[in-house]
Design a protein around this motif. Structure first.
Motif, PDB file in Angstrom:
ATOM      1  N   PRO A 169       0.823  -1.222   0.000  1.00  0.00           N
ATOM      2  CA  PRO A 169       0.000   0.000   0.000  1.00  0.00           C
ATOM      3  C   PRO A 169       0.850   1.261   0.000  1.00  0.00           C
ATOM      4  CG  PRO A 169      -0.923  -1.601   1.515  1.00  0.00           C
ATOM      5  CD  PRO A 169       0.380  -2.181   1.036  1.00  0.00           C
ATOM      6  N   ARG A 170       0.418   2.223  -0.789  1.00  0.00           N
ATOM      7  CA  ARG A 170       1.209   3.445  -0.979  1.00  0.00           C
ATOM      8  C   ARG A 170       1.411   4.211   0.321  1.00  0.00           C
ATOM      9  NH1 ARG A 170       1.308   4.993  -6.658  1.00  0.00           N
ATOM     10  NH2 ARG A 170       1.582   7.188  -6.145  1.00  0.00           N
ATOM     11  N   GLU A 171       0.425   4.158   1.198  1.00  0.00           N
ATOM     12  CA  GLU A 171       0.594   4.895   2.453  1.00  0.00           C
ATOM     13  C   GLU A 171       1.729   4.318   3.292  1.00  0.00           C
ATOM     14  OE1 GLU A 171      -3.106   2.196   3.038  1.00  0.00           O
ATOM     15  OE2 GLU A 171      -2.175   3.436   1.459  1.00  0.00           O
ATOM     16  N   TYR A 172       2.060   3.052   3.067  1.00  0.00           N
ATOM     17  CA  TYR A 172       3.198   2.443   3.754  1.00  0.00           C
ATOM     18  C   TYR A 172       4.525   2.949   3.162  1.00  0.00           C
ATOM     19  CZ  TYR A 172       0.055  -1.197   5.685  1.00  0.00           C
ATOM     20  OH  TYR A 172      -0.943  -1.887   6.338  1.00  0.00           O
ATOM     21  N   LYS A 173       4.507   3.136   1.834  1.00  0.00           N
ATOM     22  CA  LYS A 173       5.759   3.480   1.146  1.00  0.00           C
ATOM     23  C   LYS A 173       6.007   4.983   1.037  1.00  0.00           C
ATOM     24  CE  LYS A 173       5.083   1.202  -2.728  1.00  0.00           C
ATOM     25  NZ  LYS A 173       5.420   0.684  -4.073  1.00  0.00           N
ATOM     26  N   TYR A 174       4.961   5.779   1.181  1.00  0.00           N
ATOM     27  CA  TYR A 174       5.102   7.223   0.982  1.00  0.00           C
ATOM     28  C   TYR A 174       6.200   7.778   1.889  1.00  0.00           C
ATOM     29  CZ  TYR A 174       3.838  12.174   0.648  1.00  0.00           C
ATOM     30  OH  TYR A 174       3.863  13.534   0.449  1.00  0.00           O
ATOM     31  N   GLU A 175       7.109   8.569   1.279  1.00  0.00           N
ATOM     32  CA  GLU A 175       8.272   9.143   1.952  1.00  0.00           C
ATOM     33  C   GLU A 175       9.154   8.065   2.587  1.00  0.00           C
ATOM     34  OE1 GLU A 175       6.689  12.195   4.539  1.00  0.00           O
ATOM     35  OE2 GLU A 175       6.747  13.664   2.912  1.00  0.00           O
ATOM     36  N   GLU A 176       9.125   6.872   1.969  1.00  0.00           N
ATOM     37  CA  GLU A 176       9.966   5.742   2.368  1.00  0.00           C
ATOM     38  C   GLU A 176       9.741   5.320   3.824  1.00  0.00           C
ATOM     39  OE1 GLU A 176      14.083   6.023   0.453  1.00  0.00           O
ATOM     40  OE2 GLU A 176      13.330   8.069   0.235  1.00  0.00           O
ATOM     41  N   ARG A 177       8.525   5.512   4.290  1.00  0.00           N
ATOM     42  CA  ARG A 177       8.202   5.214   5.686  1.00  0.00           C
ATOM     43  C   ARG A 177       8.514   3.765   6.058  1.00  0.00           C
ATOM     44  NH1 ARG A 177       2.067   4.233   7.497  1.00  0.00           N
ATOM     45  NH2 ARG A 177       2.430   3.336   9.560  1.00  0.00           N
ATOM     46  N   ILE A 178       8.050   2.819   5.228  1.00  0.00           N
ATOM     47  CA  ILE A 178       8.228   1.414   5.582  1.00  0.00           C
ATOM     48  C   ILE A 178       9.696   1.003   5.477  1.00  0.00           C
ATOM     49  CG2 ILE A 178       7.874   0.394   3.278  1.00  0.00           C
ATOM     50  CD1 ILE A 178       6.155  -1.762   4.765  1.00  0.00           C
ATOM     51  N   TYR A 179      10.432   1.635   4.590  1.00  0.00           N
ATOM     52  CA  TYR A 179      11.865   1.357   4.435  1.00  0.00           C
ATOM     53  C   TYR A 179      12.598   1.693   5.736  1.00  0.00           C
ATOM     54  CZ  TYR A 179      16.259   1.151   1.688  1.00  0.00           C
ATOM     55  OH  TYR A 179      17.499   0.832   1.171  1.00  0.00           O
ATOM     56  N   ILE A 180      12.336   2.879   6.240  1.00  0.00           N
ATOM     57  CA  ILE A 180      13.008   3.333   7.461  1.00  0.00           C
ATOM     58  C   ILE A 180      12.574   2.493   8.665  1.00  0.00           C
ATOM     59  CG2 ILE A 180      13.294   5.290   9.028  1.00  0.00           C
ATOM     60  CD1 ILE A 180      12.903   7.087   6.495  1.00  0.00           C
ATOM     61  N   ASP A 181      11.278   2.172   8.747  1.00  0.00           N
ATOM     62  CA  ASP A 181      10.800   1.350   9.856  1.00  0.00           C
ATOM     63  C   ASP A 181      11.340  -0.077   9.773  1.00  0.00           C
ATOM     64  OD1 ASP A 181       9.431   3.356  11.100  1.00  0.00           O
ATOM     65  OD2 ASP A 181       7.484   2.866  10.232  1.00  0.00           O
ATOM     66  N   TRP A 182      11.479  -0.597   8.569  1.00  0.00           N
ATOM     67  CA  TRP A 182      12.074  -1.916   8.377  1.00  0.00           C
ATOM     68  C   TRP A 182      13.482  -1.956   8.982  1.00  0.00           C
ATOM     69  CZ3 TRP A 182      14.160  -3.446   2.884  1.00  0.00           C
ATOM     70  CH2 TRP A 182      14.738  -4.720   2.927  1.00  0.00           C
ATOM     71  N   ILE A 183      14.255  -0.926   8.693  1.00  0.00           N
ATOM     72  CA  ILE A 183      15.617  -0.855   9.224  1.00  0.00           C
ATOM     73  C   ILE A 183      15.601  -0.729  10.744  1.00  0.00           C
ATOM     74  CG2 ILE A 183      17.690   0.594   9.331  1.00  0.00           C
ATOM     75  CD1 ILE A 183      17.210   1.258   6.369  1.00  0.00           C
ATOM     76  N   ASN A 184      14.840   0.220  11.247  1.00  0.00           N
ATOM     77  CA  ASN A 184      14.883   0.509  12.680  1.00  0.00           C
ATOM     78  C   ASN A 184      14.255  -0.582  13.542  1.00  0.00           C
ATOM     79  OD1 ASN A 184      16.261   2.948  12.366  1.00  0.00           O
ATOM     80  ND2 ASN A 184      14.377   4.100  12.024  1.00  0.00           N
ATOM     81  N   LYS A 185      13.276  -1.297  13.006  1.00  0.00           N
ATOM     82  CA  LYS A 185      12.613  -2.339  13.785  1.00  0.00           C
ATOM     83  C   LYS A 185      13.360  -3.670  13.750  1.00  0.00           C
ATOM     84  CE  LYS A 185       7.904  -0.469  13.224  1.00  0.00           C
ATOM     85  NZ  LYS A 185       7.545  -0.298  14.643  1.00  0.00           N
ATOM     86  N   LEU A 186      13.853  -4.062  12.568  1.00  0.00           N
ATOM     87  CA  LEU A 186      14.449  -5.381  12.422  1.00  0.00           C
ATOM     88  C   LEU A 186      15.974  -5.362  12.317  1.00  0.00           C
ATOM     89  CD1 LEU A 186      11.949  -7.212  10.014  1.00  0.00           C
ATOM     90  CD2 LEU A 186      11.946  -7.061  12.513  1.00  0.00           C
ATOM     91  N   HIS A 187      16.536  -4.225  11.934  1.00  0.00           N
ATOM     92  CA  HIS A 187      17.993  -4.140  11.772  1.00  0.00           C
ATOM     93  C   HIS A 187      18.504  -2.815  12.340  1.00  0.00           C
ATOM     94  CE1 HIS A 187      17.791  -7.685   9.175  1.00  0.00           C
ATOM     95  NE2 HIS A 187      16.779  -7.094   8.569  1.00  0.00           N
ATOM     96  N   PRO A 188      18.314  -2.583  13.617  1.00  0.00           N
ATOM     97  CA  PRO A 188      18.705  -1.289  14.195  1.00  0.00           C
ATOM     98  C   PRO A 188      20.193  -0.982  14.041  1.00  0.00           C
ATOM     99  CG  PRO A 188      18.191  -2.903  15.917  1.00  0.00           C
ATOM    100  CD  PRO A 188      17.719  -3.490  14.626  1.00  0.00           C
ATOM    101  N   ASN A 189      21.011  -2.025  13.940  1.00  0.00           N
ATOM    102  CA  ASN A 189      22.449  -1.784  13.732  1.00  0.00           C
ATOM    103  C   ASN A 189      22.706  -1.087  12.397  1.00  0.00           C
ATOM    104  OD1 ASN A 189      21.551  -4.280  12.539  1.00  0.00           O
ATOM    105  ND2 ASN A 189      23.687  -4.766  12.079  1.00  0.00           N
ATOM    106  N   ILE A 190      21.876  -1.365  11.388  1.00  0.00           N
ATOM    107  CA  ILE A 190      22.031  -0.710  10.084  1.00  0.00           C
ATOM    108  C   ILE A 190      21.641   0.758  10.178  1.00  0.00           C
ATOM    109  CG2 ILE A 190      21.182  -0.692   7.690  1.00  0.00           C
ATOM    110  CD1 ILE A 190      20.926  -3.712   7.832  1.00  0.00           C
ATOM    111  N   GLY A 191      20.736   1.069  11.090  1.00  0.00           N
ATOM    112  CA  GLY A 191      20.314   2.456  11.272  1.00  0.00           C
ATOM    113  C   GLY A 191      21.200   3.258  12.199  1.00  0.00           C
TER     114      GLY A 191
END
Length: 566
Positions: A442-464
């Motif tokens: 869904p676009r609301e998930y991807k808008y302004e790369e929201r899900i990308y950033i949350d993916w990193i911070n939630k599952l791979h915080p070391n990458i963030g």
């Protein structure tokens, strides 16, 4: 671009074909003539067991690139060999046998029994196919220059396509199937050609879609992304292991490359070289060096100081046929020329990761049409082609799809075409399973790369934990933090620091030799536009009043004319 050429003709002199003009690297060259058909391949000497140049009683097949699921397909079809797999796929699925491949590939199958030719590229068009069709002469090639050379050697006329020229002067790349040659087109991503009894037709076998179908929760969607991404990375790195190559990856201060590099590390892939290039002291160097050090990867930084690499324009244009802004990937060529690829496999990148996860959408509304000039480097000459662009954009229901087929598949591929001079290339973001799933989030998930950033911070915080070059701080969805940093801290405390990998304007204003070269190259070659009065006037205007990038757009066009017409 390494690859192959197929000529079907009764009039072309097959002896007047030169495939040895490159100076970048020695290629493997194979040639064969079957009746009125000439077939040759000129490929880098990597991953040769994934490539094919074989004849049987029934057909001739040439495949260029890497097929990541080759072993899986051979197991599924109980195949005794790669050639046996092709036989079974073609017997079972006919013209679209190749659509079961996952990888970076293109190819041609000549069905000798039925006198039919099938020419194909993958769903992203990363391995280009250009084609010429006139008066019962058909030429299919991985490179535009191969076709223009064949036409020149056989005294066949061809002309500059001024629409293609204006695409280069505005967007910095071609749209759809356009090239700089009016008589030659590019096969679009997800399409294939059938030449049957002197009749040529283009078919589609894969169309990218972004209509949301995902009804999973936000958290489950992140989990699925992670699962598919890890599988893509694993599949692409295992291809290196299959050939006992060491790994090599680009790494910068962005999110895409670090995701590819650090997920590979999490999966246990070591013996990896990370390559970074840029201005000394730029954020890309600082971040990439820190990441490589923390995960114990080898690290090489190639300095682009002063921008002198931009003087190697003609060498760069051999890599992309002059169809894409040369300054967009000349730094990649400059760096890769210094790497000995003998022991290294695929050049791994994070190509278009941000686009796959949202940067190509401007709002959350589906079917949001692209505007004329979206994705262009320059707007000054858009009025020259506005009607053409409008008609092209009208075909696409959505801006995201338009940008993928054009900006991504025709423009962003620039660096991959360079890498292919030395080895094969890949990005897990473009692996079919991940790509198809991500586009339908869904676009609301991807808008302004929201899900990308949350993916990193939630599952791979070391990458963030490392700064994101784009915003100057660690990845965050907080617009307040981003604005605070960029409007106050960055301007006050880092106003004199050069943070960009490629500070073009700084180089242009401070490197006298570079500025002198640019003007000399333009002045020396402007005569090539003498037959195109308006186009020449527009190029002169861009050079006189345009930005540095606009000057290099003119240089790319002039260099392309030298490449194809001189």
């Amino acid at each position: 671009m390494p690859g192959f050429v197929t000529i079907v003709s009764n009039s072309i002199n097959f002896n007047k074909i030169n495939l040895n003009y490159r100076s970048l690297k020695e290629f493997k060259l194979d040639e064969i003539t079957i009746n009125k058909t000439y077939i040759a391949r000129y490929t880098n000497k990597k991953f040769l067991d994934d490539k094919m140049f074989e004849e049987t009683n029934d057909f001739f097949i040439v495949i260029e690139g890497v097929i990541f699921n080759k072993k899986d397909l051979m197991n599924s079809f109980a195949s005794s060999s790669y050639l046996d797999l092709i036989h079974k796929l073609y017997d079972n699925y006919g013209e679209t046998f190749f659509k079961y491949f996952k990888g970076e590939f293109s190819g041609m199958l000549y069905d000798k029994i039925n006198g039919k030719y099938i020419i194909f590229t993958n769903e992203t068009g990363s391995k280009p196919i250009f084609y010429y069709n006139f008066n019962s002469t058909y030429i299919f090639s991985s490179e535009l220059k191969v076709i223009t050379d064949i036409l020149k050697f056989n005294n066949i006329d061809f002309n500059l396509d001024e629409i293609g020229a204006y695409f280069l002067l505005t967007y910095g790349y071609m749209l759809e199937d356009y090239t700089l040659i009016r008589q030659v087109k590019k096969l679009q991503a997800g399409n294939y050609i059938v030449l049957d009894k002197d009749k040529m037709k283009i078919h589609s076998y894969n169309t990218i879609k972004n209509q949301p179908y995902n009804s999973e929760s936000y958290e489950k969607t992140i989990g699925k992304l992670d699962e598919l991404f890890k599988y893509a990375v694993k599949t692409q790195y295992e291809k290196d292991d299959e050939y006992q190559y060491k790994h090599i990856s680009s790494l910068s201060g962005g999110l895409d490359s670090r995701m590819e590099v650090m997920i590979a590390h999490e999966l246990g892939y070591s013996n990896c070289l990370n390559l970074t290039f840029g201005q000394n002291g730029c954020l890309d160097e600082i971040v990439a060096k820190a990441i490589s050090s923390d995960i114990n990867n080898e690290f090489v930084f190639y300095s682009l100081d002063n921008g002198n690499y931009l003087m190697d324009i003609d060498e760069m244009l051999i890599c992309n046929d002059g169809l894409i802004l040369y300054s967009g990937a000349a730094h990649v060529l400059s760096a890769l020329k210094n790497i000995n690829f003998e022991d290294y496999g695929i050049y791994h990148t994070g190509q278009v990761g941000d686009a796959v996860l949202g940067s190509f959408i401007n709002n959350v509304n589906i079917n949001n049409k692209s505007k004329i000039g979206d994705g262009a480097y320059s707007y000054r000459l858009l009025d020259r082609i506005s009607d053409v662009v409008y008609n092209i954009q009208y075909k696409y229901n959505d801006e995201e799809i338009f940008k993928f087929y054009n900006r991504a598949f025709n423009g962003a591929i620039n660096g991959d075409w360079v890498a292919n001079q030395f080895t094969e290339f890949s990005s897990p973001f473009l692996y079919k399973d991940f790509f198809d799933y991500a586009l339908k989030i869904p676009r609301e998930y991807k808008y302004e790369e929201r899900i990308y950033i949350d993916w990193i911070n939630k599952l791979h915080p070391n990458i963030g934990n490392y700064k994101w070059e784009k915003i100057g701080i660690r990845p965050t969805n907080s617009l307040i933090k981003v604005k605070l940093y960029n409007k106050i801290i960055r301007r006050i405390f880092f106003k004199n620091r050069i943070e960009s990998m490629n500070p073009f304007d700084y180089w242009y204003n401070n490197n006298h030799n570079l500025k002198k070269f640019l003007y000399s190259y333009i002045n020396k070659n402007m005569y090539l536009l003498d037959s195109y009065n308006q186009l020449k006037k527009d190029c002169i205007s861009l050079c006189d009043y345009g930005t540095f990038f606009e000057k290099t757009q003119v240089m790319t066009l002039l260099g392309a004319l030298r490449l194809h017409f001189n």
